[in-house]
Write a protein that holds these residues in place. Structure first.
Motif, PDB file in Angstrom:
ATOM      1  N   PRO A   2       0.800  -1.217   0.000  1.00  0.00           N
ATOM      2  CA  PRO A   2       0.000   0.000   0.000  1.00  0.00           C
ATOM      3  C   PRO A   2       0.836   1.271   0.000  1.00  0.00           C
ATOM      4  O   PRO A   2       1.926   1.331   0.573  1.00  0.00           O
ATOM      5  CB  PRO A   2      -0.805  -0.116   1.297  1.00  0.00           C
ATOM      6  CG  PRO A   2       0.053  -0.938   2.177  1.00  0.00           C
ATOM      7  CD  PRO A   2       0.761  -1.901   1.280  1.00  0.00           C
ATOM      8  N   ALA A   3       0.277   2.273  -0.663  1.00  0.00           N
ATOM      9  CA  ALA A   3       0.843   3.622  -0.621  1.00  0.00           C
ATOM     10  C   ALA A   3      -0.077   4.462   0.245  1.00  0.00           C
ATOM     11  O   ALA A   3      -1.287   4.492   0.019  1.00  0.00           O
ATOM     12  CB  ALA A   3       0.931   4.202  -2.030  1.00  0.00           C
ATOM     13  N   TYR A   4       0.489   5.080   1.255  1.00  0.00           N
ATOM     14  CA  TYR A   4      -0.284   5.913   2.168  1.00  0.00           C
ATOM     15  C   TYR A   4       0.019   7.373   1.872  1.00  0.00           C
ATOM     16  O   TYR A   4       1.182   7.773   1.814  1.00  0.00           O
ATOM     17  CB  TYR A   4       0.094   5.620   3.621  1.00  0.00           C
ATOM     18  CG  TYR A   4      -0.151   4.202   4.045  1.00  0.00           C
ATOM     19  CD1 TYR A   4      -1.421   3.761   4.385  1.00  0.00           C
ATOM     20  CD2 TYR A   4       0.890   3.288   4.125  1.00  0.00           C
ATOM     21  CE1 TYR A   4      -1.655   2.462   4.795  1.00  0.00           C
ATOM     22  CE2 TYR A   4       0.675   1.989   4.540  1.00  0.00           C
ATOM     23  CZ  TYR A   4      -0.596   1.582   4.869  1.00  0.00           C
ATOM     24  OH  TYR A   4      -0.818   0.293   5.281  1.00  0.00           O
ATOM     25  N   TYR A  37       4.472   2.348   1.701  1.00  0.00           N
ATOM     26  CA  TYR A  37       5.079   3.439   0.947  1.00  0.00           C
ATOM     27  C   TYR A  37       4.377   4.720   1.390  1.00  0.00           C
ATOM     28  O   TYR A  37       3.167   4.843   1.271  1.00  0.00           O
ATOM     29  CB  TYR A  37       4.928   3.190  -0.557  1.00  0.00           C
ATOM     30  CG  TYR A  37       5.675   1.951  -0.980  1.00  0.00           C
ATOM     31  CD1 TYR A  37       7.042   1.990  -1.202  1.00  0.00           C
ATOM     32  CD2 TYR A  37       5.026   0.726  -1.095  1.00  0.00           C
ATOM     33  CE1 TYR A  37       7.741   0.849  -1.564  1.00  0.00           C
ATOM     34  CE2 TYR A  37       5.713  -0.421  -1.449  1.00  0.00           C
ATOM     35  CZ  TYR A  37       7.074  -0.357  -1.682  1.00  0.00           C
ATOM     36  OH  TYR A  37       7.770  -1.482  -2.018  1.00  0.00           O
ATOM     37  N   LEU A  38       5.147   5.658   1.902  1.00  0.00           N
ATOM     38  CA  LEU A  38       4.611   6.824   2.601  1.00  0.00           C
ATOM     39  C   LEU A  38       4.840   8.096   1.789  1.00  0.00           C
ATOM     40  O   LEU A  38       5.976   8.398   1.409  1.00  0.00           O
ATOM     41  CB  LEU A  38       5.286   6.924   3.975  1.00  0.00           C
ATOM     42  CG  LEU A  38       5.290   5.607   4.773  1.00  0.00           C
ATOM     43  CD1 LEU A  38       6.235   5.695   5.958  1.00  0.00           C
ATOM     44  CD2 LEU A  38       3.883   5.244   5.209  1.00  0.00           C
ATOM     45  N   GLY A  51       9.141   8.121   2.628  1.00  0.00           N
ATOM     46  CA  GLY A  51       9.951   6.945   2.930  1.00  0.00           C
ATOM     47  C   GLY A  51       9.141   5.686   2.749  1.00  0.00           C
ATOM     48  O   GLY A  51       7.997   5.722   2.307  1.00  0.00           O
ATOM     49  N   ASP A  52       9.745   4.565   3.079  1.00  0.00           N
ATOM     50  CA  ASP A  52       9.020   3.301   3.087  1.00  0.00           C
ATOM     51  C   ASP A  52       9.527   2.477   4.259  1.00  0.00           C
ATOM     52  O   ASP A  52      10.637   2.667   4.736  1.00  0.00           O
ATOM     53  CB  ASP A  52       9.150   2.553   1.756  1.00  0.00           C
ATOM     54  CG  ASP A  52      10.588   2.343   1.345  1.00  0.00           C
ATOM     55  OD1 ASP A  52      11.063   3.137   0.515  1.00  0.00           O
ATOM     56  OD2 ASP A  52      11.224   1.395   1.849  1.00  0.00           O
ATOM     57  N   SER A  53       8.656   1.575   4.743  1.00  0.00           N
ATOM     58  CA  SER A  53       8.978   0.840   5.951  1.00  0.00           C
ATOM     59  C   SER A  53       8.167  -0.450   6.022  1.00  0.00           C
ATOM     60  O   SER A  53       7.058  -0.510   5.495  1.00  0.00           O
ATOM     61  CB  SER A  53       8.669   1.723   7.162  1.00  0.00           C
ATOM     62  OG  SER A  53       9.081   1.096   8.352  1.00  0.00           O
ATOM     63  N   PRO A  54       8.707  -1.465   6.691  1.00  0.00           N
ATOM     64  CA  PRO A  54       7.953  -2.710   6.847  1.00  0.00           C
ATOM     65  C   PRO A  54       6.704  -2.518   7.714  1.00  0.00           C
ATOM     66  O   PRO A  54       6.748  -1.826   8.736  1.00  0.00           O
ATOM     67  CB  PRO A  54       8.929  -3.655   7.540  1.00  0.00           C
ATOM     68  CG  PRO A  54      10.279  -3.060   7.313  1.00  0.00           C
ATOM     69  CD  PRO A  54      10.074  -1.587   7.207  1.00  0.00           C
ATOM     70  N   LYS A 118       0.218  -0.173  11.295  1.00  0.00           N
ATOM     71  CA  LYS A 118       1.461   0.231  11.973  1.00  0.00           C
ATOM     72  C   LYS A 118       2.649  -0.251  11.165  1.00  0.00           C
ATOM     73  O   LYS A 118       2.629  -1.346  10.591  1.00  0.00           O
ATOM     74  CB  LYS A 118       1.527  -0.386  13.375  1.00  0.00           C
ATOM     75  CG  LYS A 118       0.447   0.100  14.314  1.00  0.00           C
ATOM     76  CD  LYS A 118       0.588  -0.556  15.671  1.00  0.00           C
ATOM     77  CE  LYS A 118      -0.524  -0.136  16.598  1.00  0.00           C
ATOM     78  NZ  LYS A 118      -0.422  -0.794  17.917  1.00  0.00           N
ATOM     79  N   TRP A 119       3.688   0.579  11.124  1.00  0.00           N
ATOM     80  CA  TRP A 119       4.925   0.225  10.440  1.00  0.00           C
ATOM     81  C   TRP A 119       6.102   0.549  11.361  1.00  0.00           C
ATOM     82  O   TRP A 119       5.943   1.247  12.370  1.00  0.00           O
ATOM     83  CB  TRP A 119       5.054   0.961   9.102  1.00  0.00           C
ATOM     84  CG  TRP A 119       5.011   2.449   9.212  1.00  0.00           C
ATOM     85  CD1 TRP A 119       6.070   3.284   9.464  1.00  0.00           C
ATOM     86  CD2 TRP A 119       3.858   3.297   9.108  1.00  0.00           C
ATOM     87  NE1 TRP A 119       5.643   4.591   9.510  1.00  0.00           N
ATOM     88  CE2 TRP A 119       4.294   4.620   9.301  1.00  0.00           C
ATOM     89  CE3 TRP A 119       2.517   3.059   8.858  1.00  0.00           C
ATOM     90  CZ2 TRP A 119       3.424   5.706   9.249  1.00  0.00           C
ATOM     91  CZ3 TRP A 119       1.655   4.135   8.815  1.00  0.00           C
ATOM     92  CH2 TRP A 119       2.107   5.429   9.001  1.00  0.00           C
ATOM     93  N   VAL A 120       7.264   0.054  11.001  1.00  0.00           N
ATOM     94  CA  VAL A 120       8.484   0.365  11.748  1.00  0.00           C
ATOM     95  C   VAL A 120       8.741   1.859  11.569  1.00  0.00           C
ATOM     96  O   VAL A 120       8.753   2.353  10.433  1.00  0.00           O
ATOM     97  CB  VAL A 120       9.675  -0.466  11.223  1.00  0.00           C
ATOM     98  CG1 VAL A 120      10.967  -0.047  11.899  1.00  0.00           C
ATOM     99  CG2 VAL A 120       9.409  -1.963  11.416  1.00  0.00           C
ATOM    100  N   PRO A 121       8.939   2.597  12.685  1.00  0.00           N
ATOM    101  CA  PRO A 121       9.154   4.050  12.563  1.00  0.00           C
ATOM    102  C   PRO A 121      10.344   4.378  11.661  1.00  0.00           C
ATOM    103  O   PRO A 121      11.363   3.677  11.681  1.00  0.00           O
ATOM    104  CB  PRO A 121       9.433   4.491  13.998  1.00  0.00           C
ATOM    105  CG  PRO A 121       8.853   3.417  14.856  1.00  0.00           C
ATOM    106  CD  PRO A 121       8.972   2.144  14.065  1.00  0.00           C
ATOM    107  N   LEU A 122      10.181   5.437  10.871  1.00  0.00           N
ATOM    108  CA  LEU A 122      11.284   5.910  10.047  1.00  0.00           C
ATOM    109  C   LEU A 122      12.349   6.524  10.945  1.00  0.00           C
ATOM    110  O   LEU A 122      12.044   7.071  11.996  1.00  0.00           O
ATOM    111  CB  LEU A 122      10.797   6.956   9.041  1.00  0.00           C
ATOM    112  CG  LEU A 122       9.765   6.478   8.009  1.00  0.00           C
ATOM    113  CD1 LEU A 122       9.371   7.644   7.101  1.00  0.00           C
ATOM    114  CD2 LEU A 122      10.308   5.325   7.187  1.00  0.00           C
ATOM    115  N   LYS A 123      13.582   6.431  10.501  1.00  0.00           N
ATOM    116  CA  LYS A 123      14.683   7.054  11.245  1.00  0.00           C
ATOM    117  C   LYS A 123      15.002   8.393  10.598  1.00  0.00           C
ATOM    118  O   LYS A 123      15.238   8.466   9.402  1.00  0.00           O
ATOM    119  CB  LYS A 123      15.904   6.147  11.234  1.00  0.00           C
ATOM    120  CG  LYS A 123      15.656   4.876  12.009  1.00  0.00           C
ATOM    121  CD  LYS A 123      16.854   4.002  12.076  1.00  0.00           C
ATOM    122  CE  LYS A 123      16.449   2.814  12.927  1.00  0.00           C
ATOM    123  NZ  LYS A 123      17.202   1.667  12.783  1.00  0.00           N
TER     124      LYS A 123
END
Length: 124
Positions: A2-4, A37-38, A51-54, A118-123
């Motif tokens: 998904p793209a958010y 995908y953010l 960014g993107d994250s699991p 919920k996704w792993v927070p971006l750094k």
């Protein structure tokens, strides 16, 4: 996968890792282990990839606003405590619970039923 797309007011909270979840009507294509995908400004000339994250989890959520000004928030059919509701509001990028409830009332009325992604927070 998904793209958010996020309103501009939430974009920096996503980038900084403060906001690592989103509440949506659908869970379409969102599965733990997949990739989120953010973006902000999708379908505009000012589109920006944040960014993107699991993805960690996708859980059902219900937000009900009561006639007396209170609220009931259920995640996976479990009622959140007042402290958990306040924490959810802040991690969703709102100033506080009242701000979040106001946003949901404006967009969906007194009852919302959807999914907490919920996704792993971006750094940063």
């Amino acid at each position: 996968m998904p793209a958010y797309n996020f309103e501009k007011r939430f974009a920096e909270a996503v980038v900084s890792g403060i906001k690592s979840s989103t509440i949506r009507l659908s869970h379409k294509n969102a599965k733990p282990g997949g990739t989120a995908y953010l973006f902000t400004g999708q379908r505009t000339v000012s589109c920006r990839r944040l960014g993107d994250s699991p993805i960690i989890s996708v859980e059902p959520i219900v937000i009900t606003q009561t006639l007396d000004g209170g609220s009931l928030v259920l995640v996976n059919c479990i009622a959140l405590t007042p402290g958990d509701k306040a924490l959810l509001a802040r991690t969703e990028g709102f100033a506080d619970l009242a701000d979040m409830l106001s946003w949901f009332r404006e967009h969906y009325g007194d009852q919302f039923s959807g999914w907490l992604h919920k996704w792993v927070p971006l750094k940063p």
